[in-house]
Design a protein around this motif. Structure first.
Motif, short mmCIF file in Angstrom:
data_model
loop_
_atom_site.label_atom_id
_atom_site.label_comp_id
_atom_site.label_asym_id
_atom_site.label_seq_id
_atom_site.Cartn_x
_atom_site.Cartn_y
_atom_site.Cartn_z
N LEU A 18 -40.82 -5.99 -46.18
CA LEU A 18 -41.17 -4.61 -46.53
C LEU A 18 -41.92 -3.88 -45.42
CD1 LEU A 18 -42.32 -4.81 -50.25
CD2 LEU A 18 -40.51 -3.37 -49.33
N LYS A 19 -42.60 -4.62 -44.55
CA LYS A 19 -43.40 -4.01 -43.48
C LYS A 19 -42.58 -3.71 -42.23
CE LYS A 19 -47.51 -6.30 -45.16
NZ LYS A 19 -48.43 -7.41 -44.95
N ASN A 20 -41.34 -4.21 -42.18
CA ASN A 20 -40.48 -4.01 -41.02
C ASN A 20 -39.68 -2.72 -41.22
OD1 ASN A 20 -38.24 -4.11 -39.19
ND2 ASN A 20 -38.58 -6.30 -38.95
N LYS A 21 -39.93 -1.73 -40.37
CA LYS A 21 -39.27 -0.42 -40.52
C LYS A 21 -37.76 -0.51 -40.35
CE LYS A 21 -43.28 2.33 -39.38
NZ LYS A 21 -43.82 3.43 -38.63
N SER A 28 -32.02 1.44 -46.66
CA SER A 28 -31.70 2.85 -46.89
C SER A 28 -30.23 3.12 -46.62
CB SER A 28 -32.57 3.73 -45.99
OG SER A 28 -32.15 5.07 -46.06
N ARG A 29 -29.70 2.56 -45.53
CA ARG A 29 -28.29 2.75 -45.19
C ARG A 29 -27.40 2.12 -46.26
NH1 ARG A 29 -31.47 4.17 -41.31
NH2 ARG A 29 -30.62 5.11 -39.43
N CYS A 30 -27.82 0.99 -46.81
CA CYS A 30 -27.04 0.35 -47.88
C CYS A 30 -26.90 1.29 -49.07
CB CYS A 30 -27.71 -0.95 -48.33
SG CYS A 30 -27.59 -2.27 -47.12
N LEU A 79 -31.17 -5.89 -34.88
CA LEU A 79 -31.36 -5.01 -36.04
C LEU A 79 -30.82 -3.62 -35.76
CD1 LEU A 79 -34.94 -6.12 -37.16
CD2 LEU A 79 -32.80 -6.49 -38.43
N SER A 80 -31.02 -3.13 -34.53
CA SER A 80 -30.50 -1.83 -34.13
C SER A 80 -28.97 -1.81 -34.19
CB SER A 80 -30.99 -1.45 -32.74
OG SER A 80 -32.37 -1.25 -32.75
N LEU A 81 -28.34 -2.92 -33.78
CA LEU A 81 -26.87 -3.02 -33.85
C LEU A 81 -26.39 -2.93 -35.30
CD1 LEU A 81 -26.04 -5.87 -31.29
CD2 LEU A 81 -25.21 -3.51 -31.21
N VAL A 82 -27.10 -3.60 -36.19
CA VAL A 82 -26.74 -3.58 -37.61
C VAL A 82 -26.89 -2.17 -38.17
CG1 VAL A 82 -27.43 -4.42 -39.90
CG2 VAL A 82 -27.23 -6.02 -37.99
N ILE A 83 -27.98 -1.49 -37.83
CA ILE A 83 -28.21 -0.12 -38.29
C ILE A 83 -27.10 0.80 -37.79
CG2 ILE A 83 -29.73 1.90 -38.07
CD1 ILE A 83 -32.09 -0.14 -38.08
#
Length: 95
Positions: A18-21, A28-30, A79-83
């Motif tokens: 929860l603390k990881n932006k 949110s994207r999901c 994580l950026s790649l997944v986003i």
């Protein structure tokens, strides 16, 4: 009679902090993509972790994640790649 056992959430690839932006951005994207459900207690819309988990593992009908590992093990770049992949999926779905 069979007893329903609860899944250990930490074993899911979609287990998040929860603390990881960036984790929160993925959730949110999901929801934006349509991978959501109503929370059983609060009734609020939340990300469907089962669908995210399947996508991260490469077993989703919607394609697969560019990074094949659990969220908790991904670094910032992964994580950026997944986003970015989720952003592209959202764009294609609504264009």
């Amino acid at each position: 009679m069979t007893l329903k056992t609860k899944t250990d959430r930490r074993k899911l690839w979609s287990y998040f902090d929860l603390k990881n932006k960036k984790h929160m951005a993925i959730l949110s994207r999901c929801i934006q993509y349509g991978w959501s459900k109503d929370h059983p207690v609060t009734g609020k819309e939340v990300a469907n972790l089962g669908q995210l988990d399947a996508w991260l593992r490469g077993k989703s009908k919607s394609g697969q994640s560019p990074v094949k590992k659990p969220l908790a093990e991904m670094d910032t770049k992964e994580l950026s790649l997944v986003i970015s992949a989720l952003d592209n999926m959202i764009l294609k779905k609504y264009s």
